[in-house]
Design a protein around this motif. Structure first.
Motif, PDB file in Angstrom:
ATOM      1  N   VAL A  16       6.411 100.420 -16.877  1.00  0.00           N
ATOM      2  CA  VAL A  16       5.539  99.685 -17.800  1.00  0.00           C
ATOM      3  C   VAL A  16       4.189 100.384 -17.928  1.00  0.00           C
ATOM      4  O   VAL A  16       3.694 100.602 -19.040  1.00  0.00           O
ATOM      5  N   VAL A  17       3.596 100.776 -16.801  1.00  0.00           N
ATOM      6  CA  VAL A  17       2.292 101.436 -16.836  1.00  0.00           C
ATOM      7  C   VAL A  17       2.393 102.785 -17.558  1.00  0.00           C
ATOM      8  O   VAL A  17       1.528 103.131 -18.357  1.00  0.00           O
ATOM      9  N   ALA A  18       3.449 103.547 -17.295  1.00  0.00           N
ATOM     10  CA  ALA A  18       3.609 104.856 -17.942  1.00  0.00           C
ATOM     11  C   ALA A  18       3.733 104.713 -19.455  1.00  0.00           C
ATOM     12  O   ALA A  18       3.107 105.470 -20.210  1.00  0.00           O
ATOM     13  N   VAL A  19       4.498 103.743 -19.911  1.00  0.00           N
ATOM     14  CA  VAL A  19       4.645 103.544 -21.355  1.00  0.00           C
ATOM     15  C   VAL A  19       3.318 103.086 -21.965  1.00  0.00           C
ATOM     16  O   VAL A  19       2.898 103.586 -23.018  1.00  0.00           O
ATOM     17  N   LEU A  20       2.624 102.154 -21.299  1.00  0.00           N
ATOM     18  CA  LEU A  20       1.332 101.694 -21.806  1.00  0.00           C
ATOM     19  C   LEU A  20       0.338 102.837 -21.920  1.00  0.00           C
ATOM     20  O   LEU A  20      -0.323 103.009 -22.938  1.00  0.00           O
ATOM     21  N   TYR A  21       0.216 103.629 -20.878  1.00  0.00           N
ATOM     22  CA  TYR A  21      -0.749 104.727 -20.888  1.00  0.00           C
ATOM     23  C   TYR A  21      -0.380 105.788 -21.912  1.00  0.00           C
ATOM     24  O   TYR A  21      -1.245 106.388 -22.537  1.00  0.00           O
ATOM     25  N   THR A  22       0.908 106.041 -22.084  1.00  0.00           N
ATOM     26  CA  THR A  22       1.334 107.016 -23.082  1.00  0.00           C
ATOM     27  C   THR A  22       0.973 106.532 -24.482  1.00  0.00           C
ATOM     28  O   THR A  22       0.441 107.289 -25.295  1.00  0.00           O
ATOM     29  N   LEU A  46       1.277 121.518 -31.282  1.00  0.00           N
ATOM     30  CA  LEU A  46       2.506 121.294 -30.525  1.00  0.00           C
ATOM     31  C   LEU A  46       2.208 120.652 -29.179  1.00  0.00           C
ATOM     32  O   LEU A  46       2.873 119.700 -28.772  1.00  0.00           O
ATOM     33  N   LEU A  47       1.177 121.144 -28.489  1.00  0.00           N
ATOM     34  CA  LEU A  47       0.789 120.584 -27.200  1.00  0.00           C
ATOM     35  C   LEU A  47       0.379 119.128 -27.344  1.00  0.00           C
ATOM     36  O   LEU A  47       0.813 118.269 -26.580  1.00  0.00           O
ATOM     37  N   LEU A  54       4.502 113.667 -23.075  1.00  0.00           N
ATOM     38  CA  LEU A  54       5.562 113.691 -22.052  1.00  0.00           C
ATOM     39  C   LEU A  54       4.990 113.940 -20.668  1.00  0.00           C
ATOM     40  O   LEU A  54       5.361 113.278 -19.698  1.00  0.00           O
ATOM     41  N   ILE A  55       4.079 114.912 -20.574  1.00  0.00           N
ATOM     42  CA  ILE A  55       3.452 115.212 -19.285  1.00  0.00           C
ATOM     43  C   ILE A  55       2.614 114.027 -18.825  1.00  0.00           C
ATOM     44  O   ILE A  55       2.669 113.624 -17.661  1.00  0.00           O
ATOM     45  N   TYR A  56       1.836 113.463 -19.727  1.00  0.00           N
ATOM     46  CA  TYR A  56       0.986 112.320 -19.398  1.00  0.00           C
ATOM     47  C   TYR A  56       1.824 111.132 -18.920  1.00  0.00           C
ATOM     48  O   TYR A  56       1.497 110.490 -17.919  1.00  0.00           O
ATOM     49  N   GLY A  57       2.913 110.848 -19.618  1.00  0.00           N
ATOM     50  CA  GLY A  57       3.792 109.750 -19.206  1.00  0.00           C
ATOM     51  C   GLY A  57       4.423 109.997 -17.852  1.00  0.00           C
ATOM     52  O   GLY A  57       4.500 109.091 -17.017  1.00  0.00           O
ATOM     53  N   PHE A  61       3.744 107.850 -14.523  1.00  0.00           N
ATOM     54  CA  PHE A  61       4.854 107.192 -13.836  1.00  0.00           C
ATOM     55  C   PHE A  61       4.793 107.471 -12.339  1.00  0.00           C
ATOM     56  O   PHE A  61       4.959 106.561 -11.519  1.00  0.00           O
ATOM     57  N   LEU A  62       4.544 108.714 -11.968  1.00  0.00           N
ATOM     58  CA  LEU A  62       4.481 109.071 -10.548  1.00  0.00           C
ATOM     59  C   LEU A  62       3.344 108.350  -9.835  1.00  0.00           C
ATOM     60  O   LEU A  62       3.538 107.776  -8.756  1.00  0.00           O
ATOM     61  N   PHE A  63       2.154 108.352 -10.429  1.00  0.00           N
ATOM     62  CA  PHE A  63       1.020 107.708  -9.779  1.00  0.00           C
ATOM     63  C   PHE A  63       1.134 106.180  -9.791  1.00  0.00           C
ATOM     64  O   PHE A  63       0.702 105.520  -8.841  1.00  0.00           O
ATOM     65  N   ALA A  64       1.719 105.601 -10.825  1.00  0.00           N
ATOM     66  CA  ALA A  64       1.938 104.151 -10.845  1.00  0.00           C
ATOM     67  C   ALA A  64       2.969 103.762  -9.794  1.00  0.00           C
ATOM     68  O   ALA A  64       2.852 102.709  -9.163  1.00  0.00           O
ATOM     69  N   SER A  65       3.980 104.610  -9.585  1.00  0.00           N
ATOM     70  CA  SER A  65       4.966 104.362  -8.523  1.00  0.00           C
ATOM     71  C   SER A  65       4.278 104.351  -7.165  1.00  0.00           C
ATOM     72  O   SER A  65       4.522 103.469  -6.339  1.00  0.00           O
ATOM     73  N   LEU A  66       3.425 105.338  -6.944  1.00  0.00           N
ATOM     74  CA  LEU A  66       2.680 105.400  -5.691  1.00  0.00           C
ATOM     75  C   LEU A  66       1.796 104.167  -5.527  1.00  0.00           C
ATOM     76  O   LEU A  66       1.748 103.559  -4.445  1.00  0.00           O
ATOM     77  N   GLY A  67       1.119 103.771  -6.602  1.00  0.00           N
ATOM     78  CA  GLY A  67       0.255 102.591  -6.540  1.00  0.00           C
ATOM     79  C   GLY A  67       1.023 101.314  -6.247  1.00  0.00           C
ATOM     80  O   GLY A  67       0.585 100.485  -5.438  1.00  0.00           O
TER      81      GLY A  67
END
Length: 95
Positions: A16-22, A46-47, A54-57, A61-67
């Motif tokens: 949820v956090v990854a999608v919101l932030y993306t 392109l970047l 994709l990179i931001y999401g 996701f990784l940091f939200a998982s850790l949190g």
């Protein structure tokens, strides 16, 4: 009535956090894409449009998982977030 959240789903919270932030990042990335387009720099476009979201999401996701995981660990020691709830009367929206 006080309620305490003692556990959160790590994967669901991170998703949820990854999608919101993306989604929140898209306006900034579109501005970057426009700036790159005006400069004639296809790499920046392109970047900004494809790779950065994709990179931001993924990083989010990784940091939200850790949190979420850390929240669950800390909540076992000191308890979770407490909040009060109040039942509200239903209101009807007239069309």
């Amino acid at each position: 009535m006080k309620i305490q959240i003692v556990n959160v789903s790590v994967a669901q919270s991170a998703k949820v956090v990854a999608v919101l932030y993306t989604v929140i990042s898209l306006p900034v990335l579109l501005i970057m894409a426009l700036a790159g387009a005006f400069q004639g720099n296809l790499g920046v476009v392109l970047l900004a449009v494809v790779i950065a979201p994709l990179i931001y999401g993924a990083i989010t996701f990784l940091f939200a998982s850790l949190g979420a995981w850390l929240y669950n660990v800390v909540a076992r020691w000191v308890g979770g977030f407490e909040y009060s709830i109040k039942e509200m009367p239903e209101t009807r929206v007239q069309a």
